[in-house]
Every structure is written in C-alpha cells, then in structure tokens.
Design a protein around this motif. Structure first.
Motif, PDB file in Angstrom:
ATOM      1  N   LEU A 121     -43.149   7.629 -69.599  1.00  0.00           N
ATOM      2  CA  LEU A 121     -44.184   7.967 -68.616  1.00  0.00           C
ATOM      3  C   LEU A 121     -45.423   7.152 -68.951  1.00  0.00           C
ATOM      4  O   LEU A 121     -46.040   7.348 -70.001  1.00  0.00           O
ATOM      5  N   ALA A 122     -45.780   6.231 -68.043  1.00  0.00           N
ATOM      6  CA  ALA A 122     -46.886   5.306 -68.328  1.00  0.00           C
ATOM      7  C   ALA A 122     -48.235   6.026 -68.230  1.00  0.00           C
ATOM      8  O   ALA A 122     -48.355   7.065 -67.574  1.00  0.00           O
ATOM      9  N   GLU A 123     -49.225   5.441 -68.861  1.00  0.00           N
ATOM     10  CA  GLU A 123     -50.586   5.972 -68.764  1.00  0.00           C
ATOM     11  C   GLU A 123     -51.160   5.720 -67.367  1.00  0.00           C
ATOM     12  O   GLU A 123     -51.888   6.533 -66.819  1.00  0.00           O
ATOM     13  N   ASP A 124     -50.835   4.518 -66.811  1.00  0.00           N
ATOM     14  CA  ASP A 124     -51.339   4.191 -65.465  1.00  0.00           C
ATOM     15  C   ASP A 124     -50.255   4.525 -64.435  1.00  0.00           C
ATOM     16  O   ASP A 124     -49.117   4.805 -64.780  1.00  0.00           O
ATOM     17  N   PHE A 125     -50.638   4.481 -63.157  1.00  0.00           N
ATOM     18  CA  PHE A 125     -49.627   4.730 -62.120  1.00  0.00           C
ATOM     19  C   PHE A 125     -49.987   3.974 -60.847  1.00  0.00           C
ATOM     20  O   PHE A 125     -51.145   3.609 -60.625  1.00  0.00           O
ATOM     21  N   SER A 126     -48.950   3.740 -60.035  1.00  0.00           N
ATOM     22  CA  SER A 126     -49.173   3.271 -58.664  1.00  0.00           C
ATOM     23  C   SER A 126     -48.792   4.433 -57.768  1.00  0.00           C
ATOM     24  O   SER A 126     -47.793   5.110 -58.016  1.00  0.00           O
ATOM     25  N   LEU A 127     -49.590   4.665 -56.730  1.00  0.00           N
ATOM     26  CA  LEU A 127     -49.361   5.866 -55.918  1.00  0.00           C
ATOM     27  C   LEU A 127     -49.179   5.528 -54.447  1.00  0.00           C
ATOM     28  O   LEU A 127     -49.726   4.541 -53.951  1.00  0.00           O
ATOM     29  N   TYR A 128     -48.425   6.362 -53.786  1.00  0.00           N
ATOM     30  CA  TYR A 128     -48.431   6.376 -52.319  1.00  0.00           C
ATOM     31  C   TYR A 128     -49.178   7.647 -51.934  1.00  0.00           C
ATOM     32  O   TYR A 128     -48.784   8.753 -52.332  1.00  0.00           O
ATOM     33  N   LEU A 129     -50.278   7.503 -51.187  1.00  0.00           N
ATOM     34  CA  LEU A 129     -51.080   8.666 -50.783  1.00  0.00           C
ATOM     35  C   LEU A 129     -50.865   8.910 -49.288  1.00  0.00           C
ATOM     36  O   LEU A 129     -51.084   8.011 -48.465  1.00  0.00           O
ATOM     37  N   HIS A 130     -50.414  10.098 -48.982  1.00  0.00           N
ATOM     38  CA  HIS A 130     -50.015  10.447 -47.618  1.00  0.00           C
ATOM     39  C   HIS A 130     -51.025  11.437 -47.046  1.00  0.00           C
ATOM     40  O   HIS A 130     -51.288  12.477 -47.657  1.00  0.00           O
ATOM     41  N   ALA A 131     -51.607  11.097 -45.896  1.00  0.00           N
ATOM     42  CA  ALA A 131     -52.618  11.965 -45.275  1.00  0.00           C
ATOM     43  C   ALA A 131     -52.190  12.239 -43.833  1.00  0.00           C
ATOM     44  O   ALA A 131     -52.679  11.619 -42.892  1.00  0.00           O
ATOM     45  N   PRO A 132     -51.267  13.172 -43.637  1.00  0.00           N
ATOM     46  CA  PRO A 132     -50.628  13.334 -42.318  1.00  0.00           C
ATOM     47  C   PRO A 132     -51.583  13.795 -41.220  1.00  0.00           C
ATOM     48  O   PRO A 132     -51.313  13.590 -40.040  1.00  0.00           O
ATOM     49  N   LEU A 133     -52.739  14.403 -41.595  1.00  0.00           N
ATOM     50  CA  LEU A 133     -53.653  14.875 -40.551  1.00  0.00           C
ATOM     51  C   LEU A 133     -54.278  13.741 -39.743  1.00  0.00           C
ATOM     52  O   LEU A 133     -54.788  13.968 -38.651  1.00  0.00           O
ATOM     53  N   ARG A 134     -54.219  12.512 -40.311  1.00  0.00           N
ATOM     54  CA  ARG A 134     -54.765  11.398 -39.547  1.00  0.00           C
ATOM     55  C   ARG A 134     -53.966  11.211 -38.259  1.00  0.00           C
ATOM     56  O   ARG A 134     -54.435  10.661 -37.289  1.00  0.00           O
ATOM     57  N   THR A 135     -52.708  11.667 -38.247  1.00  0.00           N
ATOM     58  CA  THR A 135     -51.847  11.506 -37.081  1.00  0.00           C
ATOM     59  C   THR A 135     -51.667  12.824 -36.330  1.00  0.00           C
ATOM     60  O   THR A 135     -51.542  12.837 -35.110  1.00  0.00           O
ATOM     61  N   ASP A 136     -51.615  13.942 -37.075  1.00  0.00           N
ATOM     62  CA  ASP A 136     -51.334  15.226 -36.435  1.00  0.00           C
ATOM     63  C   ASP A 136     -52.287  16.292 -36.983  1.00  0.00           C
ATOM     64  O   ASP A 136     -52.070  16.848 -38.054  1.00  0.00           O
ATOM     65  N   ARG A 137     -53.325  16.579 -36.207  1.00  0.00           N
ATOM     66  CA  ARG A 137     -54.374  17.498 -36.678  1.00  0.00           C
ATOM     67  C   ARG A 137     -53.916  18.952 -36.674  1.00  0.00           C
ATOM     68  O   ARG A 137     -54.562  19.822 -37.253  1.00  0.00           O
ATOM     69  N   SER A 138     -52.804  19.208 -36.032  1.00  0.00           N
ATOM     70  CA  SER A 138     -52.366  20.611 -35.938  1.00  0.00           C
ATOM     71  C   SER A 138     -51.762  21.110 -37.250  1.00  0.00           C
ATOM     72  O   SER A 138     -51.418  22.277 -37.376  1.00  0.00           O
ATOM     73  N   LEU A 139     -51.632  20.205 -38.224  1.00  0.00           N
ATOM     74  CA  LEU A 139     -50.944  20.614 -39.460  1.00  0.00           C
ATOM     75  C   LEU A 139     -51.793  21.510 -40.367  1.00  0.00           C
ATOM     76  O   LEU A 139     -51.254  22.146 -41.273  1.00  0.00           O
ATOM     77  N   ALA A 140     -53.103  21.550 -40.159  1.00  0.00           N
ATOM     78  CA  ALA A 140     -53.953  22.388 -41.032  1.00  0.00           C
ATOM     79  C   ALA A 140     -55.143  22.894 -40.215  1.00  0.00           C
ATOM     80  O   ALA A 140     -55.527  22.272 -39.221  1.00  0.00           O
ATOM     81  N   PRO A 141     -55.739  24.019 -40.652  1.00  0.00           N
ATOM     82  CA  PRO A 141     -56.895  24.548 -39.908  1.00  0.00           C
ATOM     83  C   PRO A 141     -58.052  23.540 -39.869  1.00  0.00           C
ATOM     84  O   PRO A 141     -58.135  22.657 -40.732  1.00  0.00           O
ATOM     85  N   ASP A 142     -58.936  23.708 -38.875  1.00  0.00           N
ATOM     86  CA  ASP A 142     -60.100  22.817 -38.721  1.00  0.00           C
ATOM     87  C   ASP A 142     -60.857  22.680 -40.031  1.00  0.00           C
ATOM     88  O   ASP A 142     -60.967  23.636 -40.800  1.00  0.00           O
ATOM     89  N   HIS A 143     -61.405  21.525 -40.259  1.00  0.00           N
ATOM     90  CA  HIS A 143     -62.262  21.208 -41.415  1.00  0.00           C
ATOM     91  C   HIS A 143     -61.509  21.162 -42.746  1.00  0.00           C
ATOM     92  O   HIS A 143     -62.097  20.920 -43.781  1.00  0.00           O
ATOM     93  N   THR A 144     -60.211  21.470 -42.758  1.00  0.00           N
ATOM     94  CA  THR A 144     -59.466  21.325 -44.014  1.00  0.00           C
ATOM     95  C   THR A 144     -58.606  20.064 -43.908  1.00  0.00           C
ATOM     96  O   THR A 144     -58.456  19.481 -42.828  1.00  0.00           O
ATOM     97  N   ASP A 145     -58.069  19.642 -45.045  1.00  0.00           N
ATOM     98  CA  ASP A 145     -57.240  18.434 -45.039  1.00  0.00           C
ATOM     99  C   ASP A 145     -56.057  18.664 -45.968  1.00  0.00           C
ATOM    100  O   ASP A 145     -56.122  19.529 -46.851  1.00  0.00           O
ATOM    101  N   LEU A 146     -54.999  17.901 -45.768  1.00  0.00           N
ATOM    102  CA  LEU A 146     -53.890  18.016 -46.729  1.00  0.00           C
ATOM    103  C   LEU A 146     -53.229  16.674 -46.966  1.00  0.00           C
ATOM    104  O   LEU A 146     -53.263  15.782 -46.113  1.00  0.00           O
TER     105      LEU A 146
END
Ligand SMILES: Cc1cc2nc3c(=O)[nH]c(=O)nc-3n(C[C@H](O)[C@H](O)[C@H](O)COP(=O)(O)OP(=O)(O)OC[C@H]3O[C@@H](n4cnc5c(N)ncnc54)[C@H](O)[C@@H]3O)c2cc1C
Length: 294
Positions: A121-146
């Motif tokens: 397990l390396a000290e550093d990492f490469s990540l894929y960060l997924h922010a689905p609300l940018r496409t579908d706002r119905s996934l979480a209540p207003d003003h929150t993010d996931l």
C-alpha cells in the motif's frame, strides 16, 4: 438496478435474493443442478452465471469436472487490481467540481509497480473522484453533495491487513481531498464509509478480491479471456466482467448480448483462423480508438 429487476419480473423471471450458490453439480460433463448455501438443490440443464469465473470454477465446481480450468490453470491467471472506495456526503455543494475527475498522484510507473508487483500500500495515491450530482441533482437533498473517491490498491494476494489499514487510509484520502481539491470538506463532512478488497473478495466473491476480473492484458483478452460458454461443463454459460468482452458496464451488457446469440447454437469451439480473426478485429479496434484519441 430497479429497472433491470422490473424488466426481469415482467419477463416472468423469479428473483431470489440473499441465496448464495454453494455448488454447481455436473453429471457426465453436463450441468445437472445448482445447490444453494441454504441447502436447496435446484435441478436444471443450463446455468447462466455472472459471478467471477475464476471463483466459480475453483470454488463451485468439483475438480474432476474441470479439465481446462483446473485449480492450477486458474492460479496461473493474473487477476486485476482491487479497489479502495470512500463514499462520502457533505452539507455543502462543491459545484466547481466536474462529474468525473482523475487525480494523478506524483508517481505513475512506480505506483503501478507498488500495486501489481510489490503489492504494497503506497503512501501516495492516484484517485478517481466521482461527483454524480453534477449530472443528477435528485440524488441528494438540496445544498448537500455526495461523492466517491476510488483508489486502485493491490488485490488480496498482497496479504495486507485491511482491518487495521482501512480507517487510516480513508482518513488520508479525505484529508488529501480537503487539502487539494475540496477545501472545507472536513468541516462539512456529513458521513463517510469505505469498501476495500475484503468487500470484493467476500461480498462480491471475486478471486483474490480483484475489482475487474482478470487483468485485461493481451493474453487474457478477447479469445483468451474466459469464454461465455464453458469449455469444461456443457450447459454452463457466463456473462459479466470476468468473461469476454470484459469489465465495465458496456462490457458486461455486451457479454449478455453475446450470450443471447450463443446459447442456442450447437457447441463448437472456434477454429484457429476464427480465433485469429477475432483477435485481429480487437487489435484493429484498439488501434482505431488510439488514433481517435479515445
Ligand atoms: C467503484 C467502482 C466504480 C466503477 N465505475 C464504473 C464506471 O463508471 N463505468 C463502468 O462501465 N464500470 C464501472 N465499474 C465496473 C463495473 O461496475 C463492473 O465491471 C460491473 O459492475 C461488473 O458487473 P458483474 O455483473 O460482472 O459483476 P458484479 O456486479 O460483481 O455482480 C456479480 C454478483 O454475483 C454475486 N455472486 C458471486 N458469487 C455468487 C454466488 N456463489 N452465489 C450468488 N451470488 C454470487 C455477487 O455477490 C455479485 O452481486 C466500477 C466498479 C467499481 C467497483
């Protein structure tokens, strides 16, 4: 998933949840029944299986019924990496972020060596960060993010102790995101949980906790990947990430389309020229994708 479930039910398919299969019985080279962990025996003449073929062959089918996919042959295959995925929600929106972000760490080749060769397990990492609300706002209540952040990690051949490592690794990923990409994440975090290679190994039952079935290297791709029709057991068919054409939802759905054409055809292995043609087509497609910058 709900749409797939509804379609299946409309077609008259009975779905049984939480019924792990403990064995696939074979008589005279042909599928004869499926046994569940609860002890039920379901007689059948065909099985279409979307579990990981490496695990199915070695754990669910007796060795005497397997000639091509012996335990030894399966052990020689190279399984893909595993994944550590942190899912988290925040009480504020991070609207500047795109739906998909690929965050490359400081090292590339050496990180791959840590994952695939050194299996640490390396000290550093490469990540894929997924922010689905940018496409579908119905996934979480207003003003929150996931979000989820996915970090490729060694598969379970590493022997890493995830029980001990997971909390700290999750904290490191969240701290890094707070520092570099999501300022204010720490104060605005509502909830977070993660899955690690144990989830892939135990819940999804993949061999060595691999995230994507076999590694998609040349000699494990196309014709060389697990076949959709078992060569060892008549009446046994595979779909899903582990078989031809490969992992990812387009690949998984394509495997079902392949099977649709295959399942009623008489059993016949591909001739060598046919196999070469399949491989050439795959290589040409890859070359075309590269030229198109995909
Ligand atoms: C975090 C993450 C992000 C991803 N993102 C993308 C993406 O953006 N785009 C994309 O195309 N792909 C993505 N993928 C890959 C994609 O999700 C997988 O390739 C795909 O889900 C594999 O589907 P499958 O049906 O083959 O396997 P699975 O979804 O693993 O299904 C196999 C099922 O079989 C069950 N099973 C296994 N053994 C048994 C048994 N003995 N008895 C009963 N049930 C059993 C397992 O519990 C599991 O539910 C992602 C994967 C991950 C983990």
């Amino acid at each position: 998933m709900q749409a797939v479930q509804q379609l299946a039910q409309e077609l008259g398919i009975e779905l049984r949840f939480n019924s792990p299969v403990a064995g696939i019985e074979v008589e005279a080279g042909r599928v004869s029944a499926v046994r569940t962990e609860a002890g039920e025996r379901i007689a059948c003449s065909r099985v279409v299986c979307n579990a990981d073929p490496s695990a199915v062959y070695t754990r669910l089918i007796e060795p005497r019924a397997r000639h091509k996919h012996s335990d030894r042959a399966v052990a020689k295959r190279k399984q893909s990496m595993s994944l550590f995925v942190v899912y988290f929600a925040t009480k504020k929106r991070f609207d500047a972020l795109a739906h998909h972000s690929i965050i490359l760490g400081p090292r590339y080749r050496e990180l791959l060596k840590d994952i695939f060769q050194r299996r640490v397990l390396a000290e550093d990492f490469s990540l894929y960060l997924h922010a689905p609300l940018r496409t579908d706002r119905s996934l979480a209540p207003d003003h929150t993010d996931l979000f989820y952040a996915l970090s490729p990690v060694p598969n379970q051949l590493s022997g890493l102790d995830w029980e001990g490592l997971a909390p700290d690794y999750q904290a490191r990923i969240l701290a890094f995101l707070d520092r570099e990409h999501l300022p204010g994440l720490k104060e605005n975090l509502l909830t977070a949980f993660s899955v690690d290679p144990r989830y892939f190994e135990n819940a999804l039952r993949s061999c060595q906790g691999a995230g994507f079935g076999l590694e998609p290297r040349l000699l494990q791709s196309a014709y060389f990947r697990y076949h959709n029709r078992s060569e060892d057991v008549e009446g046994l068919f595979f779909v899903g990430a582990g078989v031809h054409p490969g992992a990812g939802l387009p690949g998984v759905l394509s495997s079902a389309k392949v099977l649709e054409k295959l399942i009623d055809k008489p059993e016949r292995p591909l001739s060598l020229p046919e196999a070469k043609k399949t491989l050439n087509n795959r290589l040409n497609n890859n070359a075309r994708s590269r030229e198109a910058g995909l």
